[in-house]
Design an enzyme around this catalytic site. Structure first.
Site, PDB file in Angstrom:
ATOM      1  CB  SER A  68      -0.957  -0.044   1.198  1.00 20.64           C
ATOM      2  OG  SER A  68      -2.030   0.848   1.038  1.00 20.64           O
ATOM      3  CG  ASP A 180      -4.169  -2.085   0.397  1.00 19.55           C
ATOM      4  OD1 ASP A 180      -3.156  -2.603   0.889  1.00 19.55           O
ATOM      5  OD2 ASP A 180      -4.416  -0.864   0.476  1.00 19.55           O
TER       6      ASP A 180
END
Length: 295
Positions: A68, A180
């Site tokens: 991320s 993610d």
């Protein structure tokens, strides 16, 4: 062709040492150090402070991986972006720089702008151009497994790693539907180990948020995943040799204007951890570092 590539690599290594002010260390007398950066939206700016403190302590980073926002910081660092430039860019960052609201059945926004965001501060766009080995973690929505990208274009892999489920649309890349990386690799320790790291420093950012009660859908989603991760088996933690945990609990997911404070939190946590890191590294200093190549 091979000679040209080696020459370019030598130039890149020299530039990295010059721009970061790092002292060269004899590779034969220390372990290969890997840095694994976790996610956390704006809280990830604390990673810049971690890198600054490690550089000041002359603790080198031989390979780096990120999940991320950790993937964004890792990508910038691995492509030679000076830490001061990262800090200036972070202060000016707003949601519109990397996200665009686009309501659909799969999410609320697109993060297509994230590729342009990276390329505005970095001269390089491919994994093969990095000054140190880089890995970016994403989650395969079909299999639920972590996927580590180490070659090709950085941009699509970065977008996938930052596709926070429920907020950003999933990213289709290399035949996979990706979201993610924090779901399958909250801190990508395995990635740096696969790149040949003998000693792994992991950075974890608590992401519960500063308000007593969430006041928007992003905070509801963030709090929910934070609770899930807090109660999950942190397998990555057992595999790390050192864990740095900046105090960022009080910051909100979009607190980009708090960049100086976030960087300071990263620096403080790292400086506190450095004595333990040095102690842990000491028994290995005379052991030749492994040179395993990422498969």
């Amino acid at each position: 062709m091979g000679g040209a590539k080696n020459w370019l690599r030598s130039v890149a290594d020299g530039l990295r040492s010059f721009t970061r002010g790092e002292k060269r260390v004899d590779e034969k007398h220390r372990p290969r150090i890997g840095l694994a950066l976790g996610g956390g939206f704006a809280r990830g700016i604390a990673h810049i402070g971690v890198l600054k403190a490690l550089s000041e302590a002359k603790i080198p980073v031989d390979c780096i991986a990120g999940t991320s926002v950790g993937a964004l910081i890792a990508s910038a660092y691995a492509t030679g972006v000076p830490l001061e430039k990262m800090q200036r860019r972070a202060v000016a960052t707003r949601f519109a720089d990397f996200g665009k609201w686009r309501l659909s059945r799969m999410g609320f926004a697109s993060n297509e702008r994230l590729e342009r965001y990276l390329y505005q501060i970095s001269l390089f766009t491919r994994f093969e151009q990095t000054t140190i080995p880089l890995a970016i973690a994403a989650t395969d929505l079909g299999s639920g497994e972590a996927v580590y990208f180490t070659e090709g274009e950085i941009g699509p892999a970065l977008r996938a790693s930052c596709a926070y489920p429920g907020l950003f649309l999933p990213v289709e890349h290399q035949g996979r539907i990706l979201v993610d990386g924090f779901l399958a690799a909250p801190v990508p320790v395995d990635a740096v180990k696969r790149m040949g790291a003998d000693f792994v420093i992991a950075v974890w950012l608590e992401s519960a948020g500063k308000s007593e009660q969430p006041d928007n859908v992003v905070e509801v989603i963030s709090r929910s995943f934070s609770i899930m991760q807090r109660n999950a088996d942190a397998n990555w933690r057992r595999k790390a040799d050192a864990v740095i945990e900046p105090d960022v609990f009080q910051f909100a997911w979009d607190d980009f204007q708090q960049t100086p404070q976030l960087i300071a939190a990263g620096e403080a946590a790292t400086r506190s951890a450095i004595p333990k890191i040095r102690t842990a590294l000491a028994p290995h200093e005379r052991v030749p570092a492994a040179r395993t190549v990422y498969p």
